[in-house]
Motif scaffolding. Structure first.
Motif, PDB file in Angstrom:
ATOM      1  N   UNK A 237     -18.353  42.154 -14.949  1.00 33.58           N
ATOM      2  CA  UNK A 237     -18.880  41.248 -15.798  1.00 33.58           C
ATOM      3  C   UNK A 237     -20.258  40.832 -15.835  1.00 33.58           C
ATOM      4  N   UNK A 238     -20.685  40.503 -16.367  1.00 35.76           N
ATOM      5  CA  UNK A 238     -22.185  39.595 -16.098  1.00 35.76           C
ATOM      6  C   UNK A 238     -22.056  38.544 -14.721  1.00 35.76           C
ATOM      7  N   UNK A 239     -22.810  38.886 -14.154  1.00 40.74           N
ATOM      8  CA  UNK A 239     -22.872  38.069 -12.600  1.00 40.74           C
ATOM      9  C   UNK A 239     -23.974  37.640 -12.044  1.00 40.74           C
ATOM     10  N   UNK A 240     -24.559  36.562 -11.470  1.00 42.44           N
ATOM     11  CA  UNK A 240     -25.286  35.174 -10.686  1.00 42.44           C
ATOM     12  C   UNK A 240     -24.563  35.479  -8.968  1.00 42.44           C
ATOM     13  N   UNK A 241     -25.748  35.907  -8.868  1.00 42.43           N
ATOM     14  CA  UNK A 241     -25.102  36.198  -7.008  1.00 42.43           C
ATOM     15  C   UNK A 241     -25.900  35.733  -6.279  1.00 42.43           C
ATOM     16  N   UNK A 242     -26.050  34.857  -5.592  1.00 42.07           N
ATOM     17  CA  UNK A 242     -26.847  34.035  -4.663  1.00 42.07           C
ATOM     18  C   UNK A 242     -25.883  33.883  -3.055  1.00 42.07           C
ATOM     19  N   UNK A 243     -27.183  33.132  -2.006  1.00 42.90           N
ATOM     20  CA  UNK A 243     -26.554  33.202  -1.274  1.00 42.90           C
ATOM     21  C   UNK A 243     -26.981  31.856  -0.521  1.00 42.90           C
ATOM     22  N   UNK A 244     -25.640  31.132  -0.140  1.00 38.61           N
ATOM     23  CA  UNK A 244     -26.103  29.118  -0.124  1.00 38.61           C
ATOM     24  C   UNK A 244     -25.197  29.847   1.956  1.00 38.61           C
ATOM     25  N   UNK A 245     -26.236  28.822   2.676  1.00 38.68           N
ATOM     26  CA  UNK A 245     -26.586  29.056   3.762  1.00 38.68           C
ATOM     27  C   UNK A 245     -25.678  27.658   4.653  1.00 38.68           C
ATOM     28  N   UNK A 246     -24.529  27.883   5.274  1.00 38.07           N
ATOM     29  CA  UNK A 246     -23.831  26.253   5.876  1.00 38.07           C
ATOM     30  C   UNK A 246     -24.567  26.299   6.875  1.00 38.07           C
ATOM     31  N   UNK A 247     -25.106  25.547   7.860  1.00 33.79           N
ATOM     32  CA  UNK A 247     -25.956  25.254   9.356  1.00 33.79           C
ATOM     33  C   UNK A 247     -24.870  24.902  10.064  1.00 33.79           C
ATOM     34  N   UNK A 248     -24.841  25.163  10.890  1.00 34.77           N
ATOM     35  CA  UNK A 248     -23.353  24.849  12.099  1.00 34.77           C
ATOM     36  C   UNK A 248     -23.082  22.951  12.270  1.00 34.77           C
ATOM     37  N   UNK A 424     -22.617  29.415  15.007  1.00 37.01           N
ATOM     38  CA  UNK A 424     -21.604  29.294  13.899  1.00 37.01           C
ATOM     39  C   UNK A 424     -22.417  28.283  12.889  1.00 37.01           C
ATOM     40  N   UNK A 425     -23.202  28.996  12.283  1.00 34.63           N
ATOM     41  CA  UNK A 425     -24.228  29.203  10.740  1.00 34.63           C
ATOM     42  C   UNK A 425     -23.404  29.958   9.964  1.00 34.63           C
ATOM     43  N   UNK A 426     -22.768  29.863   8.785  1.00 38.74           N
ATOM     44  CA  UNK A 426     -22.516  30.968   8.240  1.00 38.74           C
ATOM     45  C   UNK A 426     -23.368  31.109   6.354  1.00 38.74           C
ATOM     46  N   UNK A 427     -23.715  32.151   6.460  1.00 39.15           N
ATOM     47  CA  UNK A 427     -24.069  32.647   5.235  1.00 39.15           C
ATOM     48  C   UNK A 427     -22.695  32.547   4.386  1.00 39.15           C
ATOM     49  N   UNK A 428     -22.639  32.378   2.818  1.00 39.65           N
ATOM     50  CA  UNK A 428     -21.607  32.789   1.849  1.00 39.65           C
ATOM     51  C   UNK A 428     -23.070  33.455   0.969  1.00 39.65           C
ATOM     52  N   UNK A 429     -22.114  34.171   0.467  1.00 39.32           N
ATOM     53  CA  UNK A 429     -22.747  35.410  -0.155  1.00 39.32           C
ATOM     54  C   UNK A 429     -21.754  35.097  -2.154  1.00 39.32           C
ATOM     55  N   UNK A 430     -22.107  34.435  -2.583  1.00 42.72           N
ATOM     56  CA  UNK A 430     -21.259  33.621  -3.784  1.00 42.72           C
ATOM     57  C   UNK A 430     -21.949  34.242  -5.598  1.00 42.72           C
ATOM     58  N   UNK A 431     -20.121  34.570  -6.000  1.00 43.85           N
ATOM     59  CA  UNK A 431     -20.597  35.769  -7.204  1.00 43.85           C
ATOM     60  C   UNK A 431     -19.899  35.064  -8.574  1.00 43.85           C
ATOM     61  N   UNK A 432     -20.935  34.500  -9.371  1.00 44.17           N
ATOM     62  CA  UNK A 432     -20.025  33.375 -10.718  1.00 44.17           C
ATOM     63  C   UNK A 432     -21.303  33.884 -12.190  1.00 44.17           C
ATOM     64  N   UNK A 433     -20.456  33.596 -13.164  1.00 41.94           N
ATOM     65  CA  UNK A 433     -21.089  33.671 -14.194  1.00 41.94           C
ATOM     66  C   UNK A 433     -22.338  32.751 -13.967  1.00 41.94           C
ATOM     67  N   UNK A 434     -22.718  33.633 -15.417  1.00 42.34           N
ATOM     68  CA  UNK A 434     -24.272  32.522 -15.576  1.00 42.34           C
ATOM     69  C   UNK A 434     -24.246  30.907 -14.753  1.00 42.34           C
ATOM     70  N   UNK A 435     -22.978  30.454 -16.656  1.00 46.72           N
ATOM     71  CA  UNK A 435     -22.181  28.516 -16.818  1.00 46.72           C
ATOM     72  C   UNK A 435     -21.630  28.089 -15.402  1.00 46.72           C
ATOM     73  N   UNK A 436     -21.336  29.286 -14.258  1.00 46.86           N
ATOM     74  CA  UNK A 436     -20.100  28.145 -13.599  1.00 46.86           C
ATOM     75  C   UNK A 436     -21.357  28.620 -11.986  1.00 46.86           C
ATOM     76  N   UNK A 437     -22.185  29.270 -12.161  1.00 46.92           N
ATOM     77  CA  UNK A 437     -23.437  29.321 -11.218  1.00 46.92           C
ATOM     78  C   UNK A 437     -24.368  27.705 -11.413  1.00 46.92           C
ATOM     79  N   UNK A 438     -24.101  27.644 -12.535  1.00 49.61           N
ATOM     80  CA  UNK A 438     -24.880  26.570 -12.970  1.00 49.61           C
ATOM     81  C   UNK A 438     -24.288  25.353 -12.921  1.00 49.61           C
ATOM     82  N   UNK A 439     -23.489  24.842 -13.298  1.00 42.41           N
ATOM     83  CA  UNK A 439     -22.629  23.839 -12.459  1.00 42.41           C
ATOM     84  C   UNK A 439     -22.052  24.074 -11.205  1.00 42.41           C
ATOM     85  N   UNK A 440     -22.129  24.563 -10.878  1.00 45.00           N
ATOM     86  CA  UNK A 440     -22.381  25.025  -8.828  1.00 45.00           C
ATOM     87  C   UNK A 440     -22.984  23.653  -8.581  1.00 45.00           C
TER      88      UNK A 440
END
Length: 457
Positions: A237-248, A424-440
Motif C-alpha cells: 500500500x501507500x507507505x511512508x518510510x522513515x529512519x528513527x535513530x536511537x542512541x546507545x 550499541x546505537x540502532x537505526x529503525x527503518x519504519x514503514x507505515x501508512x501516512x496517517x499512522x506515521x503522523x500519529x507515531x
C-alpha cells in the motif's frame, strides 16, 4: 519538483573466477529455503561518499568498477551457488515439484552501472526516505521463484554527483540476513585484499552444504503440479518510510526501564526497543480495545539447534517468534509487560521449537505469502543491528547510511540496523501508512526515546 530518475549506463554478467567439480553439483534447498519461494529478494545497500581529491573522476569510476567486478568473480569462487539459477523438476501425473539450484547453467550474477543526478544530501536530508532509492536496486518486485530466469544475485552501482550507492539484491531462497551480510562482507574483504596476495583466503569461508533434519532431504518434493498453486504477488500500500535513530544511551534507558517495571534483569536492549515500537505503532493505529495485535521478531536458528549450526552456515536458518496481546492489554500495561511477552517468545524458541516447526512444514509444505503472513494488525521487526554493515568499505571509507529497496515493505514493517556511530546505537527503518506515521510522530513516549541522527557530511 520532478522525481529524479536513475539511468542505466551498462550491465554485464559475472561468473566465478575459477571452476571446480563442486560447481557441477546441484544445490538442493531446505524447508527454510523453500518456504521463501513466494517472497521478495533481499535488497540492502550502502551509501558512500566519493573521494573529494580525485583528479580524474571518470578514470576513478572506471577503475573502481573494474576492481568491483574482479573481486566479485573471486568472491563467487567461495559462494558459487549465487552465480547459478533456480531449476525445477515436476511430474504431470502426480503432484511433485522439486526446486533446486543449477550452479552450472547460468550466465552468472548481474552487474549494473547506473547514475542519478542526485547528491548525498538529496538522499539523507529528507525526513522520509526518498522513493527513488528503490531504483538503486535491481530485481524490483521480483519474487524468489523468478530466479529460474533471473540472476540469483544482482549488484547495482549507482553513481551520484558526490556519492556512490552499492545496492545488493540476493534471492531470499538462497540466503537469510546472516548469509546476505556474510557475502557482502566477504566481497569487501576480497576487494581490499586484491593485489596484496597472490591467493586470497577468506576470514570466514562459507559452509555451503545445506543442513537437513535426520530422515529428510536433500531432494524435497513439493506437493504441487504448477507454481501458480503456491506463488502470489504482493503490492504494498501507500507507505511512508522513515529512519528513527536511537542512541546507545537512549536504548540503555529503555532496557533499564523495562527490567525495572517487571522486576527482572533478563530483558535485552532489543526486546525493550521492540516493545516500545509495538506499543507505539499500536497506539498510532487507534485500534479498538479488543483488537488482537502481535509483534514478530525475526529469529535465527543456527545457535538454537542442538547441536548448533556453524556461524558460517550459508543459507536460510530463520523463523519468527511473536508476542500476542489485544490492543487494550498492550496499552493498559507498561513497557516492561510488553517486553516480557517478547522475552518469553525468544526464550521459548529452543531446539525443540525449531524441530517442531520443521516437522510441521513437512506435513504442510507451506510457502510464505506476504499478503497473508504479515497482517496490518502486527509489527514485524526484521534484519538485525548485530549484522556488520559499516565494516564494508570497498576503499571508499566508512559507509554513510544503509538503505533498502522495495522488497518486504508493508504496513508495520520495521528493519533494524546498527547505528553508524556504533556503541550499541540502532537505526529503525519504519514503514507505515501516512496517517499512522503522523500519529507515531506525535507519540510523546516514542519520540522522547528517539535521538537526533548524527551528522555524516
Amino acid at each position: 519538483m520532478a522525481t529524479p530518475t536513475v539511468r542505466l549506463i551498462s550491465e554485464c554478467f559475472i561468473k566465478p573466477k575459477f571452476t571446480s567439480e563442486e560447481t557441477n553439483e546441484p544445490c538442493y534447498l531446505t524447508p527454510w529455503d523453500l518456504a521463501m519461494l513466494s517472497v521478495n529478494y533481499i535488497q540492502k545497500g550502502l551509501l558512500f561518499s566519493k573521494p573529494p581529491d580525485v583528479d580524474d573522476p571518470q578514470n576513478f569510476m572506471a577503475t573502481l568498477l573494474d576492481k568491483l567486478k574482479d573481486s566479485l568473480a573471486l568472491t563467487l569462487d567461495h559462494f558459487y551457488p549465487l552465480a547459478g539459477r533456480l531449476a525445477t523438476k515436476k511430474e504431470d501425473s502426480s503432484p511433485s515439484y522439486v526446486v533446486f539450484v543449477d550452479c552450472n547453467n547460468s550466465p552468472g550474477l548481474k552487474f549494473i552501472h547506473a547514475a542519478a543526478d542526485m547528491t548525498i544530501s538529496d538522499i539523507l536530508s529528507p525526513i522520509y526516505v526518498p522513493q527513488v532509492i528503490q531504483s538503486f536496486f535491481d530485481h524490483d518486485r521480483v519474487i524468489n521463484h523468478d530466479g529460474r530466469t533471473l540472476s540469483l544475485l544482482s549488484i547495482q552501482i549507482t553513481e551520484l554527483v558526490d556519492g556512490i550507492f552499492i545496492g545488493c539484491s540476493i534471492n531470499h531462497s538462497m540466503v537469510d540476513g546472516t548469509s546476505f551480510w556474510h557475502f557482502f562482507n566477504a566481497w569487501s574483504e576480497v576487494f581490499t585484499a586484491q593485489g596484496k596476495n597472490s591467493s586470497i583466503t577468506l576470514s570466514r569461508p562459507p559452509i555451503l552444504k545445506r543442513w537437513f533434519p535426520d530422515g529428510y532431504g536433500p531432494i524435497i518434493n513439493l506437493p504441487f503440479t504448477h507454481h501458480d498453486e503456491f506463488i502470489s504477488r504482493f503490492e504494498a500500500p501507500v507507505l511512508r518510510e522513515r529512519i528513527f535513530h536511537f542512541s546507545s544511551e537512549s536504548i540503555a534507558k529503555l532496557k533499564a526501564k523495562a527490567n525495572a517495571q517487571c522486576n527482572s534483569n533478563k530483558i535485552s536492549s532489543f526486546q525493550a526497543l521492540s516493545a516500545l515500537v509495538w506499543r507505539s505503532i499500536t497506539r498510532a493505529r487507534c485500534f479498538p480495545h479488543e483488537q488482537v495485535t502481535s509483534c514478530r521478531l525475526a529469529t535465527g536458528n543456527r545457535t538454537r539447534l542442538d547441536p548448533p549450526l556453524p556461524e558460517n552456515y550459508f543459507g536460510n536458518s530463520i523463523q519468527t517468534v511473536r508476542g500476542i496481546a489485544t490492543a487494550g492489554e498492550l496499552l493498559e500495561h507498561d513497557l516492561g509487560w510488553a517486553a516480557w511477552l517478547l522475552h518469553q517468545a525468544v526464550v521459548g524458541h529452543t531446539d525443540k521449537a525449531v524441530r517442531g516447526w520443521l516437522e510441521s512444514w513437512f506435513q504442510s509444505h507451506f510457502i510464505y505469502q506476504l499478503g497473508l503472513f504479515f497482517d496490518p494488525n502486527s509489527v514485524m521487526m526484521g534484519s538485525s543491528p548485530r549484522f556488520n554493515k559499516y565494516g564494508i568499505e570497498f576503499g571508499l571509507g566508512k559507509g554513510l547510511a544503509v538503505r533498502s529497496g522495495y522488497a518486504h515493505k508493508f504496513d508495520g514493517k520495521v528493519s533494524c540496523y546498527p547505528g553508524r556511530e556504533g556503541g550499541g546505537s540502532i537505526d529503525l527503518e519504519v514503514c507505515l501508512p501516512p496517517n499512522s506515521m503522523s500519529a507515531l510522530e506525535s507519540n510523546q513516549e516514542f519520540m522522547e526515546a528517539v535521538s537526533l541522527l548524527p551528522q555524516v557530511l
